[in-house]
Motif scaffolding. Sequence first.
Motif, PDB file in Angstrom:
ATOM      1  N   THR A 189     -22.465  25.772  27.573  1.00 28.59           N
ATOM      2  CA  THR A 189     -22.912  25.395  26.235  1.00 28.59           C
ATOM      3  C   THR A 189     -22.084  26.140  25.204  1.00 28.59           C
ATOM      4  O   THR A 189     -21.676  27.272  25.430  1.00 28.59           O
ATOM      5  N   GLU A 209     -28.972  28.715  21.125  1.00 30.78           N
ATOM      6  CA  GLU A 209     -29.916  27.608  21.067  1.00 30.78           C
ATOM      7  C   GLU A 209     -30.346  27.145  22.457  1.00 30.78           C
ATOM      8  O   GLU A 209     -31.049  26.147  22.597  1.00 30.78           O
ATOM      9  N   PHE A 210     -29.946  27.856  23.486  1.00 27.24           N
ATOM     10  CA  PHE A 210     -30.230  27.472  24.873  1.00 27.24           C
ATOM     11  C   PHE A 210     -31.631  27.918  25.264  1.00 27.24           C
ATOM     12  O   PHE A 210     -31.951  29.101  25.262  1.00 27.24           O
ATOM     13  N   HIS A 222     -32.872  22.021  28.147  1.00 28.05           N
ATOM     14  CA  HIS A 222     -32.485  23.290  27.528  1.00 28.05           C
ATOM     15  C   HIS A 222     -32.312  23.201  26.018  1.00 28.05           C
ATOM     16  O   HIS A 222     -31.834  24.147  25.396  1.00 28.05           O
ATOM     17  N   ARG A 223     -32.699  22.074  25.445  1.00 26.05           N
ATOM     18  CA  ARG A 223     -32.625  21.906  23.996  1.00 26.05           C
ATOM     19  C   ARG A 223     -34.025  21.771  23.416  1.00 26.05           C
ATOM     20  O   ARG A 223     -34.811  20.950  23.865  1.00 26.05           O
ATOM     21  N   ARG A 224     -34.299  22.571  22.419  1.00 25.07           N
ATOM     22  CA  ARG A 224     -35.624  22.581  21.782  1.00 25.07           C
ATOM     23  C   ARG A 224     -36.050  21.185  21.335  1.00 25.07           C
ATOM     24  O   ARG A 224     -37.208  20.794  21.508  1.00 25.07           O
ATOM     25  N   GLU A 225     -35.133  20.414  20.802  1.00 19.75           N
ATOM     26  CA  GLU A 225     -35.486  19.093  20.267  1.00 19.75           C
ATOM     27  C   GLU A 225     -35.910  18.095  21.353  1.00 19.75           C
ATOM     28  O   GLU A 225     -36.422  17.024  21.042  1.00 19.75           O
ATOM     29  N   ASN A 226     -35.723  18.440  22.617  1.00 19.60           N
ATOM     30  CA  ASN A 226     -36.116  17.549  23.716  1.00 19.60           C
ATOM     31  C   ASN A 226     -37.477  17.891  24.317  1.00 19.60           C
ATOM     32  O   ASN A 226     -37.917  17.251  25.272  1.00 19.60           O
TER      33      ASN A 226
END
Length: 86
Positions: free
Chosen positions: A20, A25-26, A63-67
Amino acid sequence: MPNYDFNQNKACEYFPCHKTEKPEEFSCLFCYCPLYALGDKCGGNFTYTEKGIKNCTNCLIPHRRENFQHILSKMGPILEMAKKKD
């Protein structure tokens, strides 16, 4: 932003476990992706090895907050798979 949709474990020897450009942000919240069990219906960036093993090396969905909400929306089919069949 809620604090339950992101967790980071920089002390983990594998952090970050996927390449990444934004390690800050991970998220490690879904260290083991719950979508893995959905096979080719997970919606992630995966391939299959020659032996038929799912390879998620290039997937960052868990591993992405938005998901976070996306993963929660897929839990119904996962829970169905886990139900005891008569």
